[in-house]
Structure formats: C-alpha cells, structure tokens
Design a protein around this motif. Structure first.
Motif, mmCIF file in Angstrom:
data_model
loop_
_atom_site.group_PDB
_atom_site.id
_atom_site.type_symbol
_atom_site.label_atom_id
_atom_site.label_comp_id
_atom_site.label_asym_id
_atom_site.label_seq_id
_atom_site.Cartn_x
_atom_site.Cartn_y
_atom_site.Cartn_z
ATOM 1 N N ALA A 78 0.831 -1.206 0.000
ATOM 2 C CA ALA A 78 0.000 0.000 0.000
ATOM 3 C C ALA A 78 0.865 1.255 0.000
ATOM 4 C CB ALA A 78 -0.921 -0.009 1.212
ATOM 5 N N LEU A 79 1.949 1.244 0.744
ATOM 6 C CA LEU A 79 2.864 2.390 0.749
ATOM 7 C C LEU A 79 3.519 2.582 -0.615
ATOM 8 C CD1 LEU A 79 4.573 2.009 4.240
ATOM 9 C CD2 LEU A 79 3.088 3.873 3.510
ATOM 10 N N ASP A 80 3.964 1.493 -1.219
ATOM 11 C CA ASP A 80 4.568 1.571 -2.552
ATOM 12 C C ASP A 80 3.585 2.139 -3.570
ATOM 13 O OD1 ASP A 80 6.988 0.644 -1.636
ATOM 14 O OD2 ASP A 80 6.592 -1.459 -2.201
ATOM 15 N N GLY A 86 1.953 9.311 -6.072
ATOM 16 C CA GLY A 86 2.381 10.656 -5.667
ATOM 17 C C GLY A 86 3.380 11.292 -6.622
ATOM 18 N N HIS A 87 4.146 10.489 -7.377
ATOM 19 C CA HIS A 87 5.169 11.041 -8.266
ATOM 20 C C HIS A 87 4.602 11.435 -9.627
ATOM 21 C CE1 HIS A 87 8.483 10.398 -5.580
ATOM 22 N NE2 HIS A 87 8.154 9.120 -5.425
ATOM 23 N N GLY A 88 3.462 10.933 -9.978
ATOM 24 C CA GLY A 88 2.862 11.262 -11.261
ATOM 25 C C GLY A 88 3.596 10.642 -12.429
#
Length: 89
Positions: A78-80, A86-88
């Motif tokens: 989930a974090l990955d 988030g980086h787009g």
C-alpha cells in the motif's frame, strides 16, 4: 508599628538568577518584574484533548486497531502504491 509585607522568594538556580538580571538590564525592568511577567505568561501543559476515535499510544494519538489485521507485506504494498501515485510517473 505595623511591619510592611516584605515577601521574599529565593531562587537557587545560577542560570535563572543570571538570566533574570540579564533581561532586567536589557528591558529596564527589575529582576522581580521579569520573574513576575514570566510567571504570568506561563501556562502549564495539559492532558491531550479527547479526539473522537483516537487512542493514546505513548506520546501520540493513533486510530485503534479494528478487527481487520494488515500484514507487513500488505502495508508495504500500500505504501509503494501510494508513493507511485504521488510522483505522477
């Protein structure tokens, strides 16, 4: 003859004494006035306010564990996924 009310407060801290006198010189106030102002402004820490649905774990508030258990692998996945979004890229 009535005796004047002479209240005395002794501070045994070398730092507090030196700092009070230093601030007195800078401000033109007396050391007594410096201490009085500091005590007027002091607000002791209070217990954390109750926040709906959170519980205290050590020094922080967290959501209590529900009935669903998440494995370390699921948490990492989930974090990955969140990092990738988030980086787009």
């Amino acid at each position: 003859m009535a005796r004047a009310d002479q209240t005395q407060f002794n501070v045994r801290s070398a730092f507090a004494r030196a700092r009070a006198h230093e601030l007195a010189k800078l401000t033109g106030m007396t050391a007594t006035q410096i201490v009085e102002e500091a005590l007027r402004g002091y607000v002791p820490p209070t217990a954390a306010a109750k926040v709906s649905g959170l519980v205290k774990r050590g020094p922080i508030l967290v959501k209590p564990a529900g009935s669903k258990v998440i494995s370390a692998a699921e948490a990492e996945a989930a974090l990955d996924a969140a990092r990738e979004r988030g980086h787009g890229d």
